[in-house]
Design a protein around this motif. Structure first.
Motif, PDB file in Angstrom:
ATOM      1  N   SER A  68      38.004  56.937 111.017  1.00  0.00           N
ATOM      2  CA  SER A  68      39.019  57.328 110.050  1.00  0.00           C
ATOM      3  C   SER A  68      40.166  56.329 110.107  1.00  0.00           C
ATOM      4  CB  SER A  68      39.497  58.762 110.367  1.00  0.00           C
ATOM      5  OG  SER A  68      40.360  59.251 109.365  1.00  0.00           O
ATOM      6  N   VAL A  69      41.306  56.705 109.534  1.00  0.00           N
ATOM      7  CA  VAL A  69      42.503  55.867 109.579  1.00  0.00           C
ATOM      8  C   VAL A  69      43.716  56.753 109.798  1.00  0.00           C
ATOM      9  CG1 VAL A  69      41.583  54.033 108.092  1.00  0.00           C
ATOM     10  CG2 VAL A  69      42.823  55.949 107.068  1.00  0.00           C
ATOM     11  N   VAL A  70      44.738  56.172 110.405  1.00  0.00           N
ATOM     12  CA  VAL A  70      46.085  56.736 110.398  1.00  0.00           C
ATOM     13  C   VAL A  70      46.974  55.651 109.823  1.00  0.00           C
ATOM     14  CG1 VAL A  70      48.010  57.582 111.774  1.00  0.00           C
ATOM     15  CG2 VAL A  70      45.678  58.265 112.360  1.00  0.00           C
ATOM     16  N   GLY A  71      47.483  55.870 108.621  1.00  0.00           N
ATOM     17  CA  GLY A  71      48.204  54.804 107.935  1.00  0.00           C
ATOM     18  C   GLY A  71      47.271  53.648 107.630  1.00  0.00           C
ATOM     19  N   GLN A  72      47.585  52.478 108.169  1.00  0.00           N
ATOM     20  CA  GLN A  72      46.733  51.307 107.992  1.00  0.00           C
ATOM     21  C   GLN A  72      45.886  50.999 109.224  1.00  0.00           C
ATOM     22  OE1 GLN A  72      48.816  47.865 106.372  1.00  0.00           O
ATOM     23  NE2 GLN A  72      50.303  49.185 105.348  1.00  0.00           N
ATOM     24  N   THR A  73      45.945  51.878 110.216  1.00  0.00           N
ATOM     25  CA  THR A  73      45.246  51.631 111.467  1.00  0.00           C
ATOM     26  C   THR A  73      43.898  52.336 111.498  1.00  0.00           C
ATOM     27  OG1 THR A  73      47.372  51.474 112.637  1.00  0.00           O
ATOM     28  CG2 THR A  73      45.400  51.806 113.976  1.00  0.00           C
ATOM     29  N   PRO A  74      42.802  51.609 111.621  1.00  0.00           N
ATOM     30  CA  PRO A  74      41.505  52.266 111.816  1.00  0.00           C
ATOM     31  C   PRO A  74      41.482  52.983 113.163  1.00  0.00           C
ATOM     32  CG  PRO A  74      41.237  49.964 111.157  1.00  0.00           C
ATOM     33  CD  PRO A  74      42.677  50.142 111.534  1.00  0.00           C
ATOM     34  N   GLU A  79      45.365  64.813 115.039  1.00  0.00           N
ATOM     35  CA  GLU A  79      44.740  63.808 115.883  1.00  0.00           C
ATOM     36  C   GLU A  79      45.677  62.590 116.022  1.00  0.00           C
ATOM     37  OE1 GLU A  79      41.887  64.161 117.394  1.00  0.00           O
ATOM     38  OE2 GLU A  79      40.566  65.454 116.198  1.00  0.00           O
ATOM     39  N   CYS A  80      45.763  62.035 117.220  1.00  0.00           N
ATOM     40  CA  CYS A  80      46.601  60.854 117.441  1.00  0.00           C
ATOM     41  C   CYS A  80      45.934  60.001 118.521  1.00  0.00           C
ATOM     42  CB  CYS A  80      48.011  61.253 117.854  1.00  0.00           C
ATOM     43  SG  CYS A  80      49.251  59.948 117.643  1.00  0.00           S
ATOM     44  N   THR A  81      45.063  59.092 118.113  1.00  0.00           N
ATOM     45  CA  THR A  81      44.256  58.312 119.049  1.00  0.00           C
ATOM     46  C   THR A  81      45.021  57.074 119.524  1.00  0.00           C
ATOM     47  OG1 THR A  81      43.245  57.035 117.281  1.00  0.00           O
ATOM     48  CG2 THR A  81      42.156  59.093 117.892  1.00  0.00           C
ATOM     49  N   PRO A  82      44.599  56.464 120.627  1.00  0.00           N
ATOM     50  CA  PRO A  82      45.349  55.336 121.191  1.00  0.00           C
ATOM     51  C   PRO A  82      45.498  54.141 120.264  1.00  0.00           C
ATOM     52  CG  PRO A  82      43.801  56.213 122.809  1.00  0.00           C
ATOM     53  CD  PRO A  82      43.497  56.899 121.515  1.00  0.00           C
ATOM     54  N   GLU A  83      44.600  53.971 119.296  1.00  0.00           N
ATOM     55  CA  GLU A  83      44.675  52.797 118.423  1.00  0.00           C
ATOM     56  C   GLU A  83      45.997  52.697 117.676  1.00  0.00           C
ATOM     57  OE1 GLU A  83      40.227  54.049 118.101  1.00  0.00           O
ATOM     58  OE2 GLU A  83      42.169  54.978 118.510  1.00  0.00           O
ATOM     59  N   VAL A  84      46.650  53.847 117.406  1.00  0.00           N
ATOM     60  CA  VAL A  84      47.874  53.801 116.608  1.00  0.00           C
ATOM     61  C   VAL A  84      49.020  53.123 117.345  1.00  0.00           C
ATOM     62  CG1 VAL A  84      47.243  55.844 115.280  1.00  0.00           C
ATOM     63  CG2 VAL A  84      48.622  56.111 117.339  1.00  0.00           C
ATOM     64  N   ARG A  85      48.888  52.939 118.640  1.00  0.00           N
ATOM     65  CA  ARG A  85      49.958  52.273 119.393  1.00  0.00           C
ATOM     66  C   ARG A  85      50.113  50.815 118.998  1.00  0.00           C
ATOM     67  NH1 ARG A  85      48.017  54.709 125.258  1.00  0.00           N
ATOM     68  NH2 ARG A  85      48.235  56.927 124.688  1.00  0.00           N
ATOM     69  N   SER A  86      49.112  50.259 118.341  1.00  0.00           N
ATOM     70  CA  SER A  86      49.163  48.852 117.943  1.00  0.00           C
ATOM     71  C   SER A  86      50.036  48.624 116.715  1.00  0.00           C
ATOM     72  CB  SER A  86      47.747  48.333 117.663  1.00  0.00           C
ATOM     73  OG  SER A  86      47.188  48.991 116.526  1.00  0.00           O
ATOM     74  N   ARG A  87      50.403  49.687 116.011  1.00  0.00           N
ATOM     75  CA  ARG A  87      51.223  49.544 114.803  1.00  0.00           C
ATOM     76  C   ARG A  87      52.265  50.653 114.805  1.00  0.00           C
ATOM     77  NH1 ARG A  87      51.439  50.605 109.136  1.00  0.00           N
ATOM     78  NH2 ARG A  87      51.991  48.705 107.975  1.00  0.00           N
ATOM     79  N   GLU A  97      54.635  51.809 112.886  1.00  0.00           N
ATOM     80  CA  GLU A  97      54.794  52.710 111.757  1.00  0.00           C
ATOM     81  C   GLU A  97      53.739  53.809 111.769  1.00  0.00           C
ATOM     82  OE1 GLU A  97      54.641  52.621 106.845  1.00  0.00           O
ATOM     83  OE2 GLU A  97      54.733  50.754 107.991  1.00  0.00           O
ATOM     84  N   ASP A  98      52.526  53.482 112.171  1.00  0.00           N
ATOM     85  CA  ASP A  98      51.459  54.476 112.206  1.00  0.00           C
ATOM     86  C   ASP A  98      51.554  55.365 113.439  1.00  0.00           C
ATOM     87  OD1 ASP A  98      50.533  53.534 109.800  1.00  0.00           O
ATOM     88  OD2 ASP A  98      49.113  52.148 110.713  1.00  0.00           O
ATOM     89  N   TYR A  99      52.101  54.824 114.509  1.00  0.00           N
ATOM     90  CA  TYR A  99      52.326  55.644 115.705  1.00  0.00           C
ATOM     91  C   TYR A  99      53.230  56.837 115.382  1.00  0.00           C
ATOM     92  CZ  TYR A  99      53.744  56.740 120.526  1.00  0.00           C
ATOM     93  OH  TYR A  99      54.005  57.362 121.719  1.00  0.00           O
ATOM     94  N   TRP A 100      54.305  56.580 114.608  1.00  0.00           N
ATOM     95  CA  TRP A 100      55.228  57.671 114.296  1.00  0.00           C
ATOM     96  C   TRP A 100      54.575  58.725 113.401  1.00  0.00           C
ATOM     97  CZ3 TRP A 100      57.993  56.673 118.022  1.00  0.00           C
ATOM     98  CH2 TRP A 100      58.679  55.491 118.231  1.00  0.00           C
ATOM     99  N   ARG A 101      53.502  58.382 112.703  1.00  0.00           N
ATOM    100  CA  ARG A 101      52.847  59.332 111.811  1.00  0.00           C
ATOM    101  C   ARG A 101      52.180  60.486 112.552  1.00  0.00           C
ATOM    102  NH1 ARG A 101      52.037  57.352 106.545  1.00  0.00           N
ATOM    103  NH2 ARG A 101      52.337  55.112 106.268  1.00  0.00           N
ATOM    104  N   CYS A 102      51.853  60.281 113.826  1.00  0.00           N
ATOM    105  CA  CYS A 102      51.123  61.337 114.538  1.00  0.00           C
ATOM    106  C   CYS A 102      51.684  61.637 115.927  1.00  0.00           C
ATOM    107  CB  CYS A 102      49.634  60.977 114.647  1.00  0.00           C
ATOM    108  SG  CYS A 102      49.269  59.477 115.585  1.00  0.00           S
TER     109      CYS A 102
END
Length: 357
Positions: free
Chosen positions: A53-59, A286-294, A296-301
């Motif tokens: 899936s995606v969170v923002g622009q982060t796969p 859901e808030c998976t570790p990948e969002v830490r790379s961006r 703006e997407d980290y704050w989404r979850c």
């Protein structure tokens, strides 16, 4: 593996879970096409899988336990329609949909066109106020047509944020422009962005247009947005069992404007409010570790205080108790909806308050 601090119904149910993707086209609305991820009881040996899936622009890759395209179990099971946030995806709370399927439900998580990270526009913020509830109502029959194990006469609704509003409106609480106008005279913020367009929206989903759907039996709303769109008159006529789960520090769907008022004003004789102290808008997603790379997407979850694995266990427990009680008529499970929090171990109720009226 179950955590030692998990409440009783956070433990997975007895059913092996299957999952499949459906495509549904509503010919009455310009062939609007809606994807749905459907979790359901099956048989065999439970397998692990990954939801992409995606969170923002982060796969992101979400770990799960479901058998892809497995044959549904014999029998018919209550149907739960799930509605994501704005923006979001059908995997936004996959852990919870999977969990409910293990307790004997068919759970269809919709992906609302125009409400995903890739498709949301300023115009869609407005049009989705009407479109999303219509997606839900269409999907009840269409999911059951494609999944005969889903009982479309015994339906629960589950939503998060904009999806929380969407399920409450779909269940019969219509839009009220006069209530929104009154609210915006004193507090021109948040939901007031929709006021210039509200007459058009009321023509589709207003309180004089919307009627209770006899197929829908219960509604579970997490961090629901937009209570001023509906207002007291409309909510007073909302008689279905309602569970509202909120963070007390939510600064998006704010606690006092949205979650608390949905609970207080609903006319249901069986309504529940779960409040997590110091939680903001995202404890149940859901808030998976990948969002830490961006960032703006980290704050989404992200949640600043709550351990989200713990919050997810609370969502599993209370959603299972609620839908088991009101869709499967399981009175024993309903005992877990008591404000005394039966089944919680000592020291594990800190920051958790359950109210009922």
């Amino acid at each position: 593996m179950k955590r030692p601090d998990a409440p009783p119904l956070a433990q997975r149910g007895n059913f092996v879970v299957g999952v499949k993707t459906l495509q549904m086209t509503d010919s009455s609305r310009q062939n609007r096409t809606i994807a749905a991820e459907v979790w359901y009881p099956t048989s065999g040996t439970q397998q692990n899988l990954v939801y992409e899936s995606v969170v923002g622009q982060t796969p992101v890759r979400i770990s799960g336990r479901a058998n892809r395209d497995a044959t549904p179990a014999n029998g018919r099971f209550p149907l739960i329609l799930a509605s994501h946030g704005q923006p979001g995806t059908r995997f936004q709370f996959a852990y919870l949909n999977e969990h409910l399927a293990s307790w004997g439900f068919v759970v269809a998580a919709l992906e609302h066109p125009g409400s995903t990270y890739q498709t949301l526009t300023q115009q869609n913020y407005i049009t989705s106020i009407a479109d999303r509830p219509l997606d839900i109502l269409f999907a009840i029959g269409e999911v059951a047509r494609q999944m005969p194990s889903a009982d479309a006469s015994n339906v629960g609704l589950l939503g998060y944020s904009y999806g929380g509003y969407s399920v409450i409106n779909a269940a019969g609480a219509g839009l009220d422009g006069s209530a929104l106008s009154e609210y915006c005279r004193s507090s021109n913020e948040g939901p007031c962005f929709a006021l210039p367009f509200f007459a058009q929206l009321e023509a589709q989903r207003g309180l004089n247009m919307v009627k209770p759907d006899p197929r829908i039996q219960a509604v579970f709303a997490m961090a629901p947005y937009g209570q001023p769109w509906i207002g007291a008159r409309s909510l007073a006529n909302f008689k279905l069992p309602l569970f509202v789960a909120v963070g007390e520090a939510d600064d998006v769907a704010t606690y006092r404007r949205d979650g608390l008022e949905y609970f207080r004003k609903a006319g249901s004789s069986q309504k529940y409010l779960l409040t997590l102290a110091a939680a903001q808008h995202n404890p149940f997603v859901e808030c998976t570790p990948e969002v830490r790379s961006r960032e703006e997407d980290y704050w989404r979850c992200w949640e600043p205080v709550w351990d989200q694995e713990r919050a997810h266990d609370l969502a599993r427990h209370f959603a299972a108790a609620f839908f088991l009680r009101f869709l499967q008529k399981n009175l024993e499970a309903g005992n877990f909806l008591n404000p005394s929090l039966p089944g919680f171990k000592p020291r594990t109720t800190v920051g958790i308050k359950l109210e009922t009226r």
